[in-house]
Design a protein around this motif. Structure first.
Motif, PDB file in Angstrom:
ATOM      1  N   GLU A   1       0.847  -1.192   0.000  1.00 11.66           N
ATOM      2  CA  GLU A   1       0.000   0.000   0.000  1.00 11.66           C
ATOM      3  C   GLU A   1       0.880   1.237   0.000  1.00 11.66           C
ATOM      4  OE1 GLU A   1      -2.878   1.991  -0.598  1.00 11.66           O
ATOM      5  OE2 GLU A   1      -3.765   0.207   0.330  1.00 11.66           O
ATOM      6  N   ASP A   2       0.554   2.199  -0.854  1.00 18.45           N
ATOM      7  CA  ASP A   2       1.317   3.444  -0.857  1.00 18.45           C
ATOM      8  C   ASP A   2       0.444   4.665  -0.568  1.00 18.45           C
ATOM      9  OD1 ASP A   2      -0.072   3.691  -3.194  1.00 18.45           O
ATOM     10  OD2 ASP A   2       1.670   4.000  -4.464  1.00 18.45           O
ATOM     11  N   ASN A   3      -0.791   4.448  -0.204  1.00 19.18           N
ATOM     12  CA  ASN A   3      -1.691   5.534   0.144  1.00 19.18           C
ATOM     13  C   ASN A   3      -1.765   5.646   1.666  1.00 19.18           C
ATOM     14  OD1 ASN A   3      -4.182   6.851   0.938  1.00 19.18           O
ATOM     15  ND2 ASN A   3      -4.736   6.809  -1.228  1.00 19.18           N
ATOM     16  N   ILE A   4      -1.293   6.758   2.206  1.00 20.49           N
ATOM     17  CA  ILE A   4      -1.230   6.911   3.661  1.00 20.49           C
ATOM     18  C   ILE A   4      -2.610   6.851   4.295  1.00 20.49           C
ATOM     19  CG2 ILE A   4      -1.272   9.440   3.720  1.00 20.49           C
ATOM     20  CD1 ILE A   4       0.848   7.116   5.948  1.00 20.49           C
ATOM     21  N   ASN A   5      -3.647   7.298   3.590  1.00 19.65           N
ATOM     22  CA  ASN A   5      -4.997   7.223   4.155  1.00 19.65           C
ATOM     23  C   ASN A   5      -5.449   5.779   4.317  1.00 19.65           C
ATOM     24  OD1 ASN A   5      -5.295  10.035   4.328  1.00 19.65           O
ATOM     25  ND2 ASN A   5      -5.877  10.134   2.180  1.00 19.65           N
ATOM     26  N   ASN A   6      -5.121   4.917   3.351  1.00 18.15           N
ATOM     27  CA  ASN A   6      -5.464   3.496   3.477  1.00 18.15           C
ATOM     28  C   ASN A   6      -4.641   2.826   4.574  1.00 18.15           C
ATOM     29  OD1 ASN A   6      -7.283   3.808   1.402  1.00 18.15           O
ATOM     30  ND2 ASN A   6      -5.932   2.964  -0.148  1.00 18.15           N
ATOM     31  N   ILE A   7      -3.370   3.203   4.672  1.00 22.52           N
ATOM     32  CA  ILE A   7      -2.532   2.664   5.751  1.00 22.52           C
ATOM     33  C   ILE A   7      -3.111   3.066   7.095  1.00 22.52           C
ATOM     34  CG2 ILE A   7      -0.259   2.785   6.842  1.00 22.52           C
ATOM     35  CD1 ILE A   7       0.929   3.071   3.995  1.00 22.52           C
ATOM     36  N   ASN A   8      -3.465   4.334   7.234  1.00 21.97           N
ATOM     37  CA  ASN A   8      -4.064   4.809   8.486  1.00 21.97           C
ATOM     38  C   ASN A   8      -5.325   4.025   8.821  1.00 21.97           C
ATOM     39  OD1 ASN A   8      -2.207   6.822   9.110  1.00 21.97           O
ATOM     40  ND2 ASN A   8      -3.331   8.408   8.026  1.00 21.97           N
ATOM     41  N   THR A   9      -6.207   3.870   7.849  1.00 24.19           N
ATOM     42  CA  THR A   9      -7.487   3.206   8.084  1.00 24.19           C
ATOM     43  C   THR A   9      -7.297   1.741   8.455  1.00 24.19           C
ATOM     44  OG1 THR A   9      -8.615   4.689   6.549  1.00 24.19           O
ATOM     45  CG2 THR A   9      -9.699   2.582   7.028  1.00 24.19           C
ATOM     46  N   ASN A  10      -6.509   1.024   7.682  1.00 18.56           N
ATOM     47  CA  ASN A  10      -6.391  -0.418   7.880  1.00 18.56           C
ATOM     48  C   ASN A  10      -5.478  -0.816   9.037  1.00 18.56           C
ATOM     49  OD1 ASN A  10      -8.094  -1.599   5.738  1.00 18.56           O
ATOM     50  ND2 ASN A  10      -6.801  -0.319   4.472  1.00 18.56           N
ATOM     51  N   LEU A  11      -4.551   0.053   9.411  1.00 20.32           N
ATOM     52  CA  LEU A  11      -3.661  -0.258  10.538  1.00 20.32           C
ATOM     53  C   LEU A  11      -3.994   0.568  11.777  1.00 20.32           C
ATOM     54  CD1 LEU A  11      -0.201  -0.638   8.752  1.00 20.32           C
ATOM     55  CD2 LEU A  11      -1.821  -2.415   9.428  1.00 20.32           C
ATOM     56  N   ASN A  12      -5.107   1.298  11.728  1.00 20.39           N
ATOM     57  CA  ASN A  12      -5.556   2.126  12.852  1.00 20.39           C
ATOM     58  C   ASN A  12      -4.490   3.117  13.304  1.00 20.39           C
ATOM     59  OD1 ASN A  12      -8.143   0.926  13.036  1.00 20.39           O
ATOM     60  ND2 ASN A  12      -7.207  -0.828  14.056  1.00 20.39           N
ATOM     61  N   LEU A  13      -3.897   3.806  12.343  1.00 22.48           N
ATOM     62  CA  LEU A  13      -2.898   4.830  12.627  1.00 22.48           C
ATOM     63  C   LEU A  13      -3.480   6.193  12.261  1.00 22.48           C
ATOM     64  CD1 LEU A  13       0.208   3.019  11.118  1.00 22.48           C
ATOM     65  CD2 LEU A  13      -0.343   3.290  13.537  1.00 22.48           C
ATOM     66  N   TYR A  14      -2.746   7.247  12.584  1.00 19.99           N
ATOM     67  CA  TYR A  14      -3.215   8.585  12.257  1.00 19.99           C
ATOM     68  C   TYR A  14      -2.038   9.484  11.911  1.00 19.99           C
ATOM     69  CZ  TYR A  14      -6.048  12.786  12.373  1.00 19.99           C
ATOM     70  OH  TYR A  14      -6.683  13.941  12.029  1.00 19.99           O
ATOM     71  N   PHE A  15      -1.403   9.212  10.766  1.00 19.88           N
ATOM     72  CA  PHE A  15      -0.335  10.081  10.274  1.00 19.88           C
ATOM     73  C   PHE A  15      -0.995  11.177   9.453  1.00 19.88           C
ATOM     74  CE2 PHE A  15       2.434   6.057  10.023  1.00 19.88           C
ATOM     75  CZ  PHE A  15       2.744   6.147  11.353  1.00 19.88           C
ATOM     76  N   THR A  16      -0.741  12.423   9.797  1.00 23.59           N
ATOM     77  CA  THR A  16      -1.394  13.519   9.090  1.00 23.59           C
ATOM     78  C   THR A  16      -0.448  14.308   8.205  1.00 23.59           C
ATOM     79  OG1 THR A  16      -0.997  15.019  10.935  1.00 23.59           O
ATOM     80  CG2 THR A  16      -3.096  13.840  10.902  1.00 23.59           C
ATOM     81  N   ASN A  17       0.851  14.224   8.434  1.00 20.90           N
ATOM     82  CA  ASN A  17       1.780  15.094   7.744  1.00 20.90           C
ATOM     83  C   ASN A  17       2.679  14.288   6.818  1.00 20.90           C
ATOM     84  OD1 ASN A  17       3.592  16.966   6.897  1.00 20.90           O
ATOM     85  ND2 ASN A  17       4.216  17.643   8.911  1.00 20.90           N
ATOM     86  N   GLU A  18       2.428  14.400   5.521  1.00 19.64           N
ATOM     87  CA  GLU A  18       3.298  13.755   4.542  1.00 19.64           C
ATOM     88  C   GLU A  18       4.114  14.794   3.799  1.00 19.64           C
ATOM     89  OE1 GLU A  18       2.795  10.018   2.195  1.00 19.64           O
ATOM     90  OE2 GLU A  18       0.719  10.609   2.519  1.00 19.64           O
ATOM     91  N   THR A  19       4.368  15.927   4.430  1.00 18.28           N
ATOM     92  CA  THR A  19       5.124  16.994   3.795  1.00 18.28           C
ATOM     93  C   THR A  19       6.567  16.588   3.552  1.00 18.28           C
ATOM     94  OG1 THR A  19       3.721  18.620   4.882  1.00 18.28           O
ATOM     95  CG2 THR A  19       5.806  19.419   4.009  1.00 18.28           C
ATOM     96  N   TYR A  20       7.151  15.860   4.490  1.00 19.08           N
ATOM     97  CA  TYR A  20       8.568  15.532   4.414  1.00 19.08           C
ATOM     98  C   TYR A  20       8.852  14.079   4.062  1.00 19.08           C
ATOM     99  CZ  TYR A  20       8.873  20.025   6.745  1.00 19.08           C
ATOM    100  OH  TYR A  20       8.746  21.352   7.060  1.00 19.08           O
ATOM    101  N   TRP A  21       7.894  13.181   4.272  1.00 18.51           N
ATOM    102  CA  TRP A  21       8.117  11.750   4.054  1.00 18.51           C
ATOM    103  C   TRP A  21       6.929  11.132   3.346  1.00 18.51           C
ATOM    104  CZ3 TRP A  21      12.854   9.996   5.136  1.00 18.51           C
ATOM    105  CH2 TRP A  21      13.628  10.720   6.042  1.00 18.51           C
ATOM    106  N   ASP A  22       7.200  10.235   2.413  1.00 15.87           N
ATOM    107  CA  ASP A  22       6.172   9.394   1.797  1.00 15.87           C
ATOM    108  C   ASP A  22       6.311   8.003   2.403  1.00 15.87           C
ATOM    109  OD1 ASP A  22       4.869  11.135   0.084  1.00 15.87           O
ATOM    110  OD2 ASP A  22       6.278  10.789  -1.550  1.00 15.87           O
TER     111      ASP A  22
END
Length: 113
Positions: A49-70
């Motif tokens: 998975e390369d979509n942070i929103n899907n990673i957040n949803t499926n792994l129950n995380l909450y990363f909001t800032n992708e300004t510096y890191w993908d």
């Protein structure tokens, strides 16, 4: 004041990059922990998975800032996963951190502070 800023700016930039590096390492450790929980519940690791929103949803995380890191989970099977943090722009744009199911700490490749 301009002369003082000229001397202080390089030190500030190095300190900022080290802070951003610590952020990426901490977030990859969170992804690794969440992957282990996901595997206990689903008998397989989540991804790729390369979509942070899907990673957040499926792994129950909450990363909001992708300004510096993908962030991405580049490989996942029932027995293994690989997650990466790629630096976005800046002087260390070639910096990549990687974590796997068997590594306690992320490893780096490219030019990282």
């Amino acid at each position: 004041i301009g002369i003082l800023v000229t001397f202080a700016m390089p030190a500030f930039m190095v300190t900022q990059e080290k802070s951003l590096t610590k952020e990426a390492i901490a977030n990859l450790k969170l992804i690794a922990a969440a992957e282990k929980v996901y595997r206990m519940e689903n008998l397989t690791y989540y991804g790729p998975e390369d979509n942070i929103n899907n990673i957040n949803t499926n792994l129950n995380l909450y990363f909001t800032n992708e300004t510096y890191w993908d962030y991405a989970i580049t490989a996942a099977t029932a027995d293994a996963f690989t997650a990466t943090a790629d630096r976005v722009g800046g002087p260390y744009a070639s910096c990549v951190f990687t974590v796997t199911q068997s590594a306690a700490d992320p490893t780096s490749s490219g030019t990282c502070p």
